[in-house]
Write a protein that holds these residues in place. Structure first.
Motif, PDB file in Angstrom:
ATOM      1  N   LEU A 366       0.849  -1.209   0.000  1.00  0.00           N
ATOM      2  CA  LEU A 366       0.000   0.000   0.000  1.00  0.00           C
ATOM      3  C   LEU A 366       0.878   1.251   0.000  1.00  0.00           C
ATOM      4  N   GLU A 367       1.958   1.213   0.788  1.00  0.00           N
ATOM      5  CA  GLU A 367       2.860   2.366   0.886  1.00  0.00           C
ATOM      6  C   GLU A 367       3.632   2.598  -0.413  1.00  0.00           C
ATOM      7  N   LYS A 368       3.996   1.508  -1.093  1.00  0.00           N
ATOM      8  CA  LYS A 368       4.867   1.732  -2.257  1.00  0.00           C
ATOM      9  C   LYS A 368       4.108   1.974  -3.560  1.00  0.00           C
ATOM     10  N   THR A 369       2.783   1.789  -3.556  1.00  0.00           N
ATOM     11  CA  THR A 369       2.037   2.188  -4.757  1.00  0.00           C
ATOM     12  C   THR A 369       1.559   3.620  -4.540  1.00  0.00           C
ATOM     13  N   PRO A 370       1.796   4.520  -5.474  1.00  0.00           N
ATOM     14  CA  PRO A 370       1.416   5.918  -5.249  1.00  0.00           C
ATOM     15  C   PRO A 370      -0.107   6.094  -5.219  1.00  0.00           C
ATOM     16  N   PRO A 371      -0.607   7.148  -4.536  1.00  0.00           N
ATOM     17  CA  PRO A 371      -2.029   7.464  -4.558  1.00  0.00           C
ATOM     18  C   PRO A 371      -2.532   7.531  -5.996  1.00  0.00           C
ATOM     19  N   LEU A 372      -3.805   7.212  -6.175  1.00  0.00           N
ATOM     20  CA  LEU A 372      -4.491   7.136  -7.482  1.00  0.00           C
ATOM     21  C   LEU A 372      -4.196   5.826  -8.208  1.00  0.00           C
ATOM     22  N   ILE A 398      -8.908   0.206 -15.673  1.00  0.00           N
ATOM     23  CA  ILE A 398      -7.847   1.227 -15.662  1.00  0.00           C
ATOM     24  C   ILE A 398      -8.438   2.485 -16.278  1.00  0.00           C
ATOM     25  N   VAL A 399      -8.368   3.585 -15.531  1.00  0.00           N
ATOM     26  CA  VAL A 399      -8.921   4.866 -15.988  1.00  0.00           C
ATOM     27  C   VAL A 399      -7.794   5.675 -16.630  1.00  0.00           C
ATOM     28  N   GLU A 400      -8.001   6.059 -17.893  1.00  0.00           N
ATOM     29  CA  GLU A 400      -6.969   6.817 -18.630  1.00  0.00           C
ATOM     30  C   GLU A 400      -7.182   8.327 -18.449  1.00  0.00           C
ATOM     31  N   ASN A 401      -6.166   9.110 -18.754  1.00  0.00           N
ATOM     32  CA  ASN A 401      -6.206  10.594 -18.761  1.00  0.00           C
ATOM     33  C   ASN A 401      -6.282  11.217 -17.367  1.00  0.00           C
ATOM     34  N   LEU A 402      -5.953  10.437 -16.334  1.00  0.00           N
ATOM     35  CA  LEU A 402      -6.136  10.964 -14.984  1.00  0.00           C
ATOM     36  C   LEU A 402      -5.141  12.075 -14.648  1.00  0.00           C
ATOM     37  N   PRO A 421       0.768  -5.408  -5.697  1.00  0.00           N
ATOM     38  CA  PRO A 421       0.721  -4.112  -5.008  1.00  0.00           C
ATOM     39  C   PRO A 421      -0.464  -3.232  -5.461  1.00  0.00           C
ATOM     40  N   SER A 422      -0.773  -3.261  -6.755  1.00  0.00           N
ATOM     41  CA  SER A 422      -1.903  -2.461  -7.263  1.00  0.00           C
ATOM     42  C   SER A 422      -3.231  -3.018  -6.743  1.00  0.00           C
ATOM     43  N   GLU A 423      -3.320  -4.341  -6.628  1.00  0.00           N
ATOM     44  CA  GLU A 423      -4.540  -4.978  -6.113  1.00  0.00           C
ATOM     45  C   GLU A 423      -4.806  -4.497  -4.681  1.00  0.00           C
ATOM     46  N   VAL A 424      -3.745  -4.464  -3.886  1.00  0.00           N
ATOM     47  CA  VAL A 424      -3.863  -4.037  -2.486  1.00  0.00           C
ATOM     48  C   VAL A 424      -4.359  -2.588  -2.417  1.00  0.00           C
ATOM     49  N   ARG A 425      -3.735  -1.702  -3.198  1.00  0.00           N
ATOM     50  CA  ARG A 425      -4.186  -0.308  -3.158  1.00  0.00           C
ATOM     51  C   ARG A 425      -5.593  -0.177  -3.742  1.00  0.00           C
ATOM     52  N   ALA A 426      -5.908  -0.990  -4.733  1.00  0.00           N
ATOM     53  CA  ALA A 426      -7.230  -0.871  -5.372  1.00  0.00           C
ATOM     54  C   ALA A 426      -8.361  -1.240  -4.408  1.00  0.00           C
ATOM     55  N   ILE A 427      -8.144  -2.230  -3.551  1.00  0.00           N
ATOM     56  CA  ILE A 427      -9.245  -2.589  -2.642  1.00  0.00           C
ATOM     57  C   ILE A 427      -9.447  -1.509  -1.576  1.00  0.00           C
ATOM     58  N   ILE A 428      -8.345  -0.898  -1.127  1.00  0.00           N
ATOM     59  CA  ILE A 428      -8.472   0.161  -0.115  1.00  0.00           C
ATOM     60  C   ILE A 428      -9.052   1.435  -0.748  1.00  0.00           C
ATOM     61  N   GLU A 429      -8.437   1.896  -1.845  1.00  0.00           N
ATOM     62  CA  GLU A 429      -8.943   3.118  -2.482  1.00  0.00           C
ATOM     63  C   GLU A 429     -10.374   2.943  -2.980  1.00  0.00           C
ATOM     64  N   ARG A 535      -3.838  19.475  -2.584  1.00  0.00           N
ATOM     65  CA  ARG A 535      -5.067  20.000  -3.220  1.00  0.00           C
ATOM     66  C   ARG A 535      -5.231  19.445  -4.629  1.00  0.00           C
ATOM     67  N   GLU A 536      -4.118  19.313  -5.342  1.00  0.00           N
ATOM     68  CA  GLU A 536      -4.159  18.719  -6.692  1.00  0.00           C
ATOM     69  C   GLU A 536      -4.617  17.261  -6.630  1.00  0.00           C
ATOM     70  N   LEU A 537      -4.065  16.532  -5.640  1.00  0.00           N
ATOM     71  CA  LEU A 537      -4.428  15.124  -5.474  1.00  0.00           C
ATOM     72  C   LEU A 537      -5.925  15.000  -5.173  1.00  0.00           C
ATOM     73  N   LEU A 538      -6.419  15.884  -4.310  1.00  0.00           N
ATOM     74  CA  LEU A 538      -7.846  15.834  -3.946  1.00  0.00           C
ATOM     75  C   LEU A 538      -8.724  16.077  -5.176  1.00  0.00           C
ATOM     76  N   LYS A 539      -8.304  17.004  -6.045  1.00  0.00           N
ATOM     77  CA  LYS A 539      -9.069  17.267  -7.287  1.00  0.00           C
ATOM     78  C   LYS A 539      -9.155  16.003  -8.136  1.00  0.00           C
ATOM     79  N   LYS A 540      -8.029  15.307  -8.231  1.00  0.00           N
ATOM     80  CA  LYS A 540      -8.016  14.078  -9.044  1.00  0.00           C
ATOM     81  C   LYS A 540      -8.895  13.000  -8.408  1.00  0.00           C
TER      82      LYS A 540
END
Length: 562
Positions: A366-372, A398-402, A421-429, A535-540
């Motif tokens: 979870l820590e090593k995959t970046p937010p989004l 997979i969402v493009e143009n983010l 690692p992406s699976e782990v972040r995907a279930i939490i996010e 703030r940029e991250l929150l917009k995304k």
């Protein structure tokens, strides 16, 4: 106004939490500090029931999930035995409790007499094993009553009409549809039933040695109560099953006393004969009390077997999703709530498959995959989900143009799998994005003033960080993740005080100006980020919430269960 000194010196307040997987107890002293706690885990300590996660899954009936009623009786006795060396029961002046919401118990004709004459030289198990017209209790995980839900909604003029009347549209786990199913499929069981209890009023009934009322807050999770009048709705009762009101008994306010503790517990465990049993309520209302959630603008997120999001409001505005219940500690207010069936068990599943069955590995991923998560969005349903109403299944996109945060033309493509690692972040996010999307749609604050996180997974800093980033607000945690049993102990103290004063007093009288000295205070776990990049991250994330809700809507249209 009564101050904190109104709780008698040296007195103890006992709170239980009869949850899906365990029975817990928390004991507070008159300073509202925890002096003892204990737990009985159903799977490991009552292995002879052979439950998994505290439940049975019916292999012949998809979505039929239940628990053995008598297991809860045996757990109560075992828990009191485990507490015995830790506290002096004669100092306990009030007891209350929390029950998993929507579970129901069916007392057989003649059981009231059994309850009122319990013999302290014999076990509860021995005396109550034949007291039920069915040995199985339908619980909140059950989703086998779709037909009964539609029957009840149609009888009152549709889903929205039922929501306006009872606080929620018909949900498969709610007690009304469950009772209707028993009436239709096992008429002999229904006929032989003298009283129907919720898990909360069932446990309270054992403690007072008589049938305890269902409290108004937990009663709102049945699709049977008029949310504004706080009485049973004749219209819905008639649409559910004949002669139902007599089997339900009266409703009672959550802060009122169900009675004094039964002689059985005085003789067997040396409780004081004047010890009050305050009405038990549901687990979510008790968590609301335990988190001292009393400011509109605050949200709580409970991460347990089920995940819930809840807050408080002055007026009831039910809609087609989410639930409105009376506020358990404020007679005129309401609590609003969203409930997800796929909580900790589904997270554990992903941990077992992708992270070597280790939370440490899970957290490092979870820590090593970046937010989004590079636009990776996942929908994970190990069990039929409540919100949204989707069947068991896993969907990955997979969402493009983010990267272009001003862009509303996000496009997604479905994929078969993500790397671990992406699976782990995907279930939490995924879960947090869904919570934010549905909470906003339900009229909860955006952004919240703060979020208080509770439940087992609230001790995970990596998960808390994701919550703060996605909701854009600070996240607080409480000293103990088991807020339901803590809330029950606090409600025992509150009920005792109301009883002593002869009328309702606000629960905040117990801790006002002193919260940090009690076991109830919360502490800041993750601040809201106020840098430009936050703030940029929150917009995304805001764009991603919108995209997720859009994909979810299409999934529901295509394969939804409702």
């Amino acid at each position: 106004m009564a101050g904190r000194g109104s709780l008698p010196e040296g007195s103890l307040f006992l709170g239980f939490d009869s949850s899906t997987q365990s029975l817990k107890a928390t004991v507070l002293n008159n300073e509202l500090t925890i002096v003892a706690s204990e737990i009985v885990n159903f799977d490991s300590e009552l292995q002879h029931y052979k439950t998994e996660g505290g439940v049975y899954r019916d292999s012949t009936d998809d979505g039929h999930i239940f628990s053995p009623t008598i297991m809860w009786v045996e757990a109560l006795e075992l828990l009191l035995e485990k507490l015995k060396p830790k506290i002096n029961f004669s100092k306990v002046v009030a007891v209350s409790g929390s029950g998993q919401q929507h579970g129901s118990v069916y007392w057989k004709k003649g059981s009231k007499a059994v309850l009122s004459s319990l013999d302290s030289s014999k076990s509860l198990l021995l005396q109550l094993k034949d007291a039920f017209s069915t040995m199985n209790s339908p619980i909140w995980m059950d989703s086998s009553t779709t037909k009964q839900c539609r029957d009840i909604e149609n009888a009152v003029g549709g889903a929205l009409e039922l929501a306006k009347l009872t606080g929620s549209r018909a949900y498969e786990r709610f007690t009304g549809p469950q009772i209707r199913k028993i009436y239709q499929t096992e008429p002999n069981v229904y006929e032989d039933t003298e009283r129907i209890s919720l898990v909360s009023s069932f446990m309270a009934s054992i403690l007072v040695g008589s049938y305890a009322s269902i409290d108004e807050t937990d009663g709102a999770g049945m699709n049977l109560m008029d949310i504004n009048q706080r009485t049973w709705s004749k219209t819905v009762l008639e649409a559910t099953a004949p002669g139902l009101e007599a089997k339900l008994g009266n409703l009672a306010p959550a802060y009122s006393a169900a009675g004094r503790i039964a002689p059985y517990f005085v003789e067997r465990f040396q409780f004081d004969k004047n010890c009050l049993v305050i009405q038990w309520s549901g687990d979510n209302p008790n968590s609301l009390a335990g988190l001292t959630l009393n400011t509109p603008g605050d949200l709580a997120i409970s991460l347990g077997t089920s995940d819930t999001v809840f807050g408080i409001t002055a007026e009831a505005k039910p809609s087609l999703e989410g639930h409105v219940f009376p506020n358990p500690v404020e007679p005129d207010g309401y609590m609003v709530m969203l409930c997800y069936k796929n909580g900790s068990l589904t997270r554990e599943d992903v941990r077992n498959q992708c992270a070597e069955k280790s939370w440490d590995v899970f957290n490092s991923y979870l820590e090593k995959t970046p937010p989004l998560n590079g636009g990776k969005l996942g929908f994970y349903y190990k069990d039929h989900e409540i919100l949204p109403p989707l069947p068991v299944g896993f969907h990955r996109y997979i969402v493009e143009n983010l990267d272009d945060a001003s862009s509303d033309n996000l496009i997604e493509r479905e994929v078969a799998e993500f790397n671990p690692p992406s699976e782990v972040r995907a279930i939490i996010e995924g879960q947090m994005l869904s919570m934010r999307g549905h909470a906003e749609r339900f009229g909860m604050p955006n952004p919240p003033r703060r979020i208080i996180a509770t439940g087992g997974a609230s001790s995970n800093d990596s998960i808390l960080k994701s919550i703060a980033q996605i909701f854009g607000c600070p996240v607080f945690t409480v000293q103990r993740p088991d807020s339901a049993s803590l809330g029950a102990a606090l409600r025992a103290a509150h009920g005792w005080l109301c009883n002593a004063e002869g009328s309702f007093v606000p629960i905040s009288c117990l801790y006002e100006g002193n919260l940090e000295k009690t076991s109830l205070g919360s502490k800041l776990a993750v601040p809201a980020g106020d840098e430009e990049e936050d703030r940029e991250l929150l917009k995304k994330y805001t764009l991603l919430v919108r995209k997720r809700m859009e994909i979810e809507r299409r999934l529901v249209e295509k394969i939804g269960r409702a």
